[in-house]
Design an enzyme around this catalytic site. Sequence first.
Site, PDB file in Angstrom:
ATOM      1  N   HIS A  19       0.821  -1.213   0.000  1.00 20.94           N
ATOM      2  CA  HIS A  19       0.000   0.000   0.000  1.00 20.94           C
ATOM      3  C   HIS A  19       0.860   1.270   0.000  1.00 20.94           C
ATOM      4  CE1 HIS A  19      -3.461  -2.709   1.600  1.00 20.94           C
ATOM      5  NE2 HIS A  19      -3.362  -2.743   0.291  1.00 20.94           N
ATOM      6  N   HIS A  42      -7.300  -8.249  -8.103  1.00 26.00           N
ATOM      7  CA  HIS A  42      -7.609  -9.107  -6.951  1.00 26.00           C
ATOM      8  C   HIS A  42      -7.915  -8.172  -5.778  1.00 26.00           C
ATOM      9  CE1 HIS A  42      -5.377 -11.670  -9.678  1.00 26.00           C
ATOM     10  NE2 HIS A  42      -5.782 -12.736  -9.001  1.00 26.00           N
ATOM     11  N   SER A 109      -6.898  -2.146  -0.810  1.00 27.60           N
ATOM     12  CA  SER A 109      -6.502  -1.399  -2.012  1.00 27.60           C
ATOM     13  C   SER A 109      -7.673  -0.679  -2.698  1.00 27.60           C
ATOM     14  CB  SER A 109      -5.767  -2.327  -2.988  1.00 27.60           C
ATOM     15  OG  SER A 109      -6.493  -3.513  -3.214  1.00 27.60           O
ATOM     16  N   GLU A 129     -13.053  -9.315  -8.075  1.00 19.60           N
ATOM     17  CA  GLU A 129     -12.947 -10.177  -6.883  1.00 19.60           C
ATOM     18  C   GLU A 129     -13.779 -11.421  -7.150  1.00 19.60           C
ATOM     19  OE1 GLU A 129     -11.156 -10.476  -3.953  1.00 19.60           O
ATOM     20  OE2 GLU A 129     -12.348 -12.310  -3.838  1.00 19.60           O
ATOM     21  N   ASP A 157     -12.829 -13.424 -12.837  1.00 26.67           N
ATOM     22  CA  ASP A 157     -11.400 -13.736 -12.756  1.00 26.67           C
ATOM     23  C   ASP A 157     -10.620 -12.497 -13.227  1.00 26.67           C
ATOM     24  OD1 ASP A 157      -9.438 -16.554 -13.845  1.00 26.67           O
ATOM     25  OD2 ASP A 157      -8.793 -14.525 -13.411  1.00 26.67           O
ATOM     26  N   GLY A 158      -9.834 -11.916 -12.327  1.00 26.76           N
ATOM     27  CA  GLY A 158      -9.103 -10.692 -12.664  1.00 26.76           C
ATOM     28  C   GLY A 158      -8.014 -10.910 -13.701  1.00 26.76           C
ATOM     29  N   ASP A 178      -2.648  -8.393  -7.290  1.00 32.63           N
ATOM     30  CA  ASP A 178      -2.304  -8.798  -5.917  1.00 32.63           C
ATOM     31  C   ASP A 178      -2.982 -10.127  -5.560  1.00 32.63           C
ATOM     32  OD1 ASP A 178      -1.602  -8.758  -3.211  1.00 32.63           O
ATOM     33  OD2 ASP A 178      -3.271  -7.434  -2.669  1.00 32.63           O
TER      34      ASP A 178
HETATM   35  N1  SAM Z   1      -5.655  -6.242  -3.100  1.00 34.31           N
HETATM   36  C1  SAM Z   1      -6.291  -6.396  -1.800  1.00 34.31           C
HETATM   37  C2  SAM Z   1      -5.770  -5.308  -0.870  1.00 34.31           C
HETATM   38  O1  SAM Z   1      -4.609  -4.882  -1.020  1.00 34.31           O
HETATM   39  O2  SAM Z   1      -6.529  -4.852  -0.022  1.00 34.31           O
HETATM   40  C3  SAM Z   1      -6.060  -7.767  -1.201  1.00 34.31           C
HETATM   41  C4  SAM Z   1      -6.348  -8.886  -2.128  1.00 34.31           C
HETATM   42  S1  SAM Z   1      -6.072 -10.506  -1.508  1.00 34.31           S
HETATM   43  C5  SAM Z   1      -4.346 -10.602  -1.356  1.00 34.31           C
HETATM   44  C6  SAM Z   1      -6.377 -11.490  -2.925  1.00 34.31           C
HETATM   45  C7  SAM Z   1      -7.856 -11.586  -3.295  1.00 34.31           C
HETATM   46  O3  SAM Z   1      -7.974 -12.163  -4.591  1.00 34.31           O
HETATM   47  C8  SAM Z   1      -8.676 -12.481  -2.381  1.00 34.31           C
HETATM   48  O4  SAM Z   1      -9.759 -11.755  -1.872  1.00 34.31           O
HETATM   49  C9  SAM Z   1      -9.183 -13.615  -3.299  1.00 34.31           C
HETATM   50  O5  SAM Z   1     -10.491 -14.037  -2.979  1.00 34.31           O
HETATM   51  C10 SAM Z   1      -9.149 -12.964  -4.648  1.00 34.31           C
HETATM   52  N2  SAM Z   1      -8.962 -13.861  -5.807  1.00 34.31           N
HETATM   53  C11 SAM Z   1      -8.335 -15.050  -5.859  1.00 34.31           C
HETATM   54  N3  SAM Z   1      -8.255 -15.496  -7.145  1.00 34.31           N
HETATM   55  C12 SAM Z   1      -8.828 -14.512  -7.913  1.00 34.31           C
HETATM   56  C13 SAM Z   1      -9.003 -14.345  -9.317  1.00 34.31           C
HETATM   57  N4  SAM Z   1      -8.565 -15.274 -10.195  1.00 34.31           N
HETATM   58  N5  SAM Z   1      -9.595 -13.209  -9.761  1.00 34.31           N
HETATM   59  C14 SAM Z   1     -10.031 -12.264  -8.898  1.00 34.31           C
HETATM   60  N6  SAM Z   1      -9.893 -12.368  -7.550  1.00 34.31           N
HETATM   61  C15 SAM Z   1      -9.293 -13.474  -7.070  1.00 34.31           C
END
Ligand code: SAM
Length: 304
Positions: A19, A42, A109, A129, A157-158, A178
Amino acid sequence: MFSYRHAFHAGNHADVLKHTVLLAVLRHMTQKDTALHVFDTHAGAGLYRLDGDYAQTSGEAADGYLKLISSPPEEAVNPKENKAPALQDYLDTVASFNKPGSHKVYPGSPFLIHHLLQARDRDRLKLFELHPTDAKTLAGNIAQLNAGRMVSVLQEDGFEGLKKFLPPPSRRALVLCDPSYEIKSDYTRVVAMMTDALKRFATGTYLVWYPIIPRPEAHELPRKLKTLANREGRPWLNATLTVKSSKLSTDKEGEVVRPGLPASGMFVINPPHTLKTSLTVALRQAATCLAQDKHKAFEVETGG
Ligand code: SAM
C-alpha cells in the site's frame, strides 16, 4: 481452492509495502489532469476491522501497520529523523479512515485507490474479486461510497477480465495485481497476464505484489517479470521488504515452527521516475520499525 481471506492479513507487513508503493505511484499519476483508469485484479473485501475476529486471531496487523503507527518518528532510524514522506502518506491515508487516535478500520486497495481518485470524476476504477463472499462484501462497501459509474465491482477472474479493458480510452492506466498465490498456477498466471497486458498496452503502469518464500515459483516470479520488462523495453522497479528470517526454527518442545511470511516484494513496470528515491528512504525506515529479528532488510532495484 478459495480458503484465503485477506481479513486475516489486513495491515500486515506485506500490506505496508504494497500500500505504500501503491499510494506513492498513484499520487504521482494523479498529478496529471488526464483521465486515469485503475484496475485492481484481486481486490479483496475493501475494508477490514483490525479489532474484529479475523485480525485478532492472526495478530498480523500488530506486526505491521499498528507497529509502524506506534513507533515514534524518532525511533524510525535516528533521533533527528521524521518518517519518510511516502511512509507518512501511507499512515495518514489509513488514519483518514478512522477517528483521531483510533485504528479500528484498515482500508484495502480498493478504498485506498478510491481515496486518491475521489475528486476526479473522469477517472474509472474497476475491481475484480472472485470469492463470492468477499465480492458481496466489497460490493456492499463500495455502494456506500455513492461513486456511481466511477467504480465497478466485477465478480470475475481478474487475470482474464483485465484483457477486455486494455488499452483504456484515456491511454493512462494503473493495474494492481495482488493474488493470494494460494494455488501454484497463480505464479504462471501473473506472468501470462503481464505478457498479454504489455502487448495490449505497453505504457501502462503495472504493480505486482509477490511473496518471498522458499518455493521455486515464488523465487522465479520477479526474475521472469524482469526478463519480460527487459524484452519489451520497459523500465521496472523491484522493491522488497524483509522483516525476519525465512528459516524454520524449533520451539521449547522441539516442534518445528514455520516463520510465517518473512518478506514480500512489489514489482512495478513503467514506474514514476521519483519512485526509487522515495521508496529507498521509506523502506529503510519500514524495515527498521517492523524488524522481528536481525534478518530485516529492504532493497529497491531498478532496470530497463
Ligand atoms: N488487493 C487487496 C488489498 O490490497 O486490499 C487484497 C487482495 S487478496 C491478497 C487477494 C484476493 O484475490 C482475495 O480476496 C481472493 O479471494 C481474490 N482472488 C483469488 N483469485 C482470484 C481471481 N482469479 N480473480 C479475482 N480475484 C481473485
